[in-house]
Design an enzyme around this catalytic site. Sequence first.
Site, PDB file in Angstrom:
ATOM      1  N   VAL A  29       0.484  -1.085   0.007  1.00 26.35           N
ATOM      2  CA  VAL A  29      -0.428  -0.533  -0.462  1.00 26.35           C
ATOM      3  C   VAL A  29       0.668   1.188  -0.156  1.00 26.35           C
ATOM      4  O   VAL A  29       0.315   2.441  -0.484  1.00 26.35           O
ATOM      5  CB  VAL A  29      -0.851  -0.314   1.331  1.00 26.35           C
ATOM      6  CG1 VAL A  29      -1.475   1.288   1.429  1.00 26.35           C
ATOM      7  CG2 VAL A  29      -2.504  -1.371   1.200  1.00 26.35           C
ATOM      8  N   GLU A  30       1.901   1.319   0.825  1.00 22.18           N
ATOM      9  CA  GLU A  30       2.493   2.615   0.857  1.00 22.18           C
ATOM     10  C   GLU A  30       3.886   3.147  -0.257  1.00 22.18           C
ATOM     11  O   GLU A  30       3.852   3.981  -1.003  1.00 22.18           O
ATOM     12  CB  GLU A  30       3.375   2.509   1.731  1.00 22.18           C
ATOM     13  CG  GLU A  30       3.202   1.672   3.505  1.00 22.18           C
ATOM     14  CD  GLU A  30       2.495   3.976   3.812  1.00 22.18           C
ATOM     15  OE1 GLU A  30       2.944   4.646   3.419  1.00 22.18           O
ATOM     16  OE2 GLU A  30       1.683   3.731   4.642  1.00 22.18           O
TER      17      GLU A  30
END
Length: 327
Positions: free
Chosen positions: A121-122
């Site tokens: 996600v990051e």
Amino acid sequence: MRFWPVLGVALSLMANAVLAADYQDSKDAEKLIEEMVQEHQYDPEVLKRVFNSAARQQSILDAIARPAERTKTWHEYRQIFVTPRRTKAGLAFWQEHEESLARAEQEYGVPAEIIVAIIGVETFYGKHRGKYRVVDALSTLGFDYEPRKKFFRKQLKEFLLLSREQQFDPLDLTGSYAGAMGFPQFIPSSFRAYAVDFDQDGQIDIWNNPVDAIGSVANYFRRHGWKQGDPVVTRARVSGQQYADGVSDNLKPGQALSQLQSLGWEPLELPTSDDKVRGIKLQGEHGSEFWVGMHNLYVITRYNHSTLYAMAVFQLSEELKDAMPRQ
């Protein structure tokens, strides 16, 4: 990543000083320099060269004013992060680093799929680590972003300390528009508190070393209270006239399960402990979705203070777990 001796840092700062001068005469920068000298015995000339080079970035101020967590519905947000493409790339990352992820899970008690999902996600597993100079991002936000100047000013000080401790060139490090860095997008205070040398090569490198990033994420979660083996969140059915009273915007669970049930909530999976829970309502693809969040969902929100973020991490982790062949 380049590692610089103290003299090398000073020479680099001198060479870059002519590139920008947005904070050369800034009263905020002067005050911060005074504090760093008094509190941490910093060389004021080195800091002056840093801020002589730091550039104010309007695009940073524009980006922080419209974060996806505040402008999108759950359906829209989920479409960004829980996708077949991200799952496929995450599976490849997991298989490549399976040994390190297994070791992190054993040592820290955090599931491999959660660690992989955070990095996915990051930064899409390290593909999108940010292109802003961290000193520009934190100076812009620490001196010119009124809503959170105090927070980012603190991060700027943490960044300067981090650069000195690790002997990094502070003008060389890049990250997100908010000053988050590397595979796991740690802000400077998180780096100093939770980053680990997981491959034990004598350097903590979350920018280019995925093994250090894996251990650092696992350490972050353990230190924030991850409970090994406990569920994260479960869907719920709702009924009756009072179920809306069970919806909570507070990220920290504050209701007994029995209280939520008395309001018409029926979780599809029961918690494994007597911890408090939280009722969540989200706007999904086919209408309202109801979820019961537990302690470990709250731990995920310590990484990013957003229910949408925590739900995306959890659901991506479930996709990854289902896709990963188990021996």
